[in-house]
Scaffold this active site. Structure first.
Site, mmCIF file in Angstrom:
data_model
loop_
_atom_site.group_PDB
_atom_site.id
_atom_site.type_symbol
_atom_site.label_atom_id
_atom_site.label_comp_id
_atom_site.label_asym_id
_atom_site.label_seq_id
_atom_site.Cartn_x
_atom_site.Cartn_y
_atom_site.Cartn_z
ATOM 1 N N ASP A 12 0.881 -1.159 0.000
ATOM 2 C CA ASP A 12 0.000 0.000 0.000
ATOM 3 C C ASP A 12 0.926 1.218 0.000
ATOM 4 O O ASP A 12 2.086 1.118 0.402
ATOM 5 C CB ASP A 12 -0.878 -0.037 1.260
ATOM 6 C CG ASP A 12 -1.702 1.218 1.440
ATOM 7 O OD1 ASP A 12 -2.358 1.654 0.467
ATOM 8 O OD2 ASP A 12 -1.694 1.770 2.561
ATOM 9 N N ARG A 13 0.428 2.364 -0.425
ATOM 10 C CA ARG A 13 1.287 3.549 -0.443
ATOM 11 C C ARG A 13 1.075 4.415 0.796
ATOM 12 O O ARG A 13 1.890 4.432 1.706
ATOM 13 C CB ARG A 13 1.051 4.366 -1.725
ATOM 14 C CG ARG A 13 2.122 5.439 -1.933
ATOM 15 C CD ARG A 13 1.823 6.337 -3.103
ATOM 16 N NE ARG A 13 0.850 7.355 -2.696
ATOM 17 C CZ ARG A 13 0.417 8.332 -3.474
ATOM 18 N NH1 ARG A 13 0.840 8.419 -4.718
ATOM 19 N NH2 ARG A 13 -0.457 9.199 -3.032
ATOM 20 N N ASP A 14 -0.030 5.141 0.838
ATOM 21 C CA ASP A 14 -0.261 6.142 1.875
ATOM 22 C C ASP A 14 -0.447 5.494 3.244
ATOM 23 O O ASP A 14 -1.334 4.661 3.430
ATOM 24 C CB ASP A 14 -1.474 7.002 1.519
ATOM 25 C CG ASP A 14 -1.277 7.723 0.184
ATOM 26 O OD1 ASP A 14 -0.139 8.110 -0.125
ATOM 27 O OD2 ASP A 14 -2.268 7.885 -0.556
ATOM 28 N N ARG A 111 -10.863 -1.118 -6.574
ATOM 29 C CA ARG A 111 -10.728 -0.313 -5.352
ATOM 30 C C ARG A 111 -10.676 -1.222 -4.125
ATOM 31 O O ARG A 111 -11.588 -1.995 -3.867
ATOM 32 C CB ARG A 111 -11.898 0.670 -5.246
ATOM 33 C CG ARG A 111 -11.814 1.572 -4.038
ATOM 34 C CD ARG A 111 -12.860 2.684 -4.081
ATOM 35 N NE ARG A 111 -12.792 3.459 -2.872
ATOM 36 C CZ ARG A 111 -11.829 4.333 -2.589
ATOM 37 N NH1 ARG A 111 -10.883 4.557 -3.463
ATOM 38 N NH2 ARG A 111 -11.823 4.976 -1.446
#
Length: 168
Positions: A12-14, A111
């Site tokens: 995951d990024r954030d 998503r």
């Protein structure tokens, strides 16, 4: 015909690789989480593909274009190259059901917590799910991992490298 089977760590990024600020879309606002770059290098060195999977509803909301998502990813790889690391691929979801940009305002299968991004990456890179992991900071990341049939690593705080060493 035998297909080579790869193993991957999906990041995951954030909140996992960078400090989570609302709708990050500029490299100058990106702050790496402690140990994040080193965690990516670690999985590179262990023979895992390092794949970024990130929801980017700011596109659907009209806050920034898709190009900004790609530019941040490219900048991340430039920064990672300084320590001999890299991300192998970017998969992102620009959709949101209540988005303002019509082409992105929809329900989708990519998503998170849906598994569409992981499924697409697994098909494209011939990834063995039993040898792969998804690391993220949210419940939706863990649900995505469950739906994709891979092990989820719930990152909360601290050095990301130390967290990931326990798994691969």
């Amino acid at each position: 015909m035998t297909t080579t089977s790869n193993k991957a760590v999906f990041f995951d990024r954030d909140g996992t690789l960078n400090v989570d600020i609302d709708y990050l879309h500029r490299p100058e606002d990106f702050i790496w989480i402690e140990g994040a770059k080193e965690a990516i290098k670690y999985v590179n060195d262990k023979g895992y593909l390092a794949i970024l999977v990130t929801n980017q509803s700011g596109v659907a909301r009209g806050y920034y274009p898709e190009d900004d998502v790609i530019n941040v990813y490219n900048w991340m790889n430039e920064e990672l190259s300084k320590i001999g690391a890299h991300l192998d691929a970017l998969f992102y979801c620009p959709h949101h059901p209540t988005g303002k940009v019509l082409q992105y305002a929809k329900e989708c299968t990519c998503r998170k917590p849906a598994a569409g991004m992981v499924d697409e990456a697994c098909a494209k890179f011939h990834i063995d799910r039993s040898k792969s992991f998804l690391i993220g900071d949210g419940d939706r990341d863990m649900e995505c991992a469950r739906r994709a049939g891979i092990t989820g690593i719930h990152y909360q705080t601290g050095n990301l490298l130390e967290c990931i060493k326990d798994f691969c």
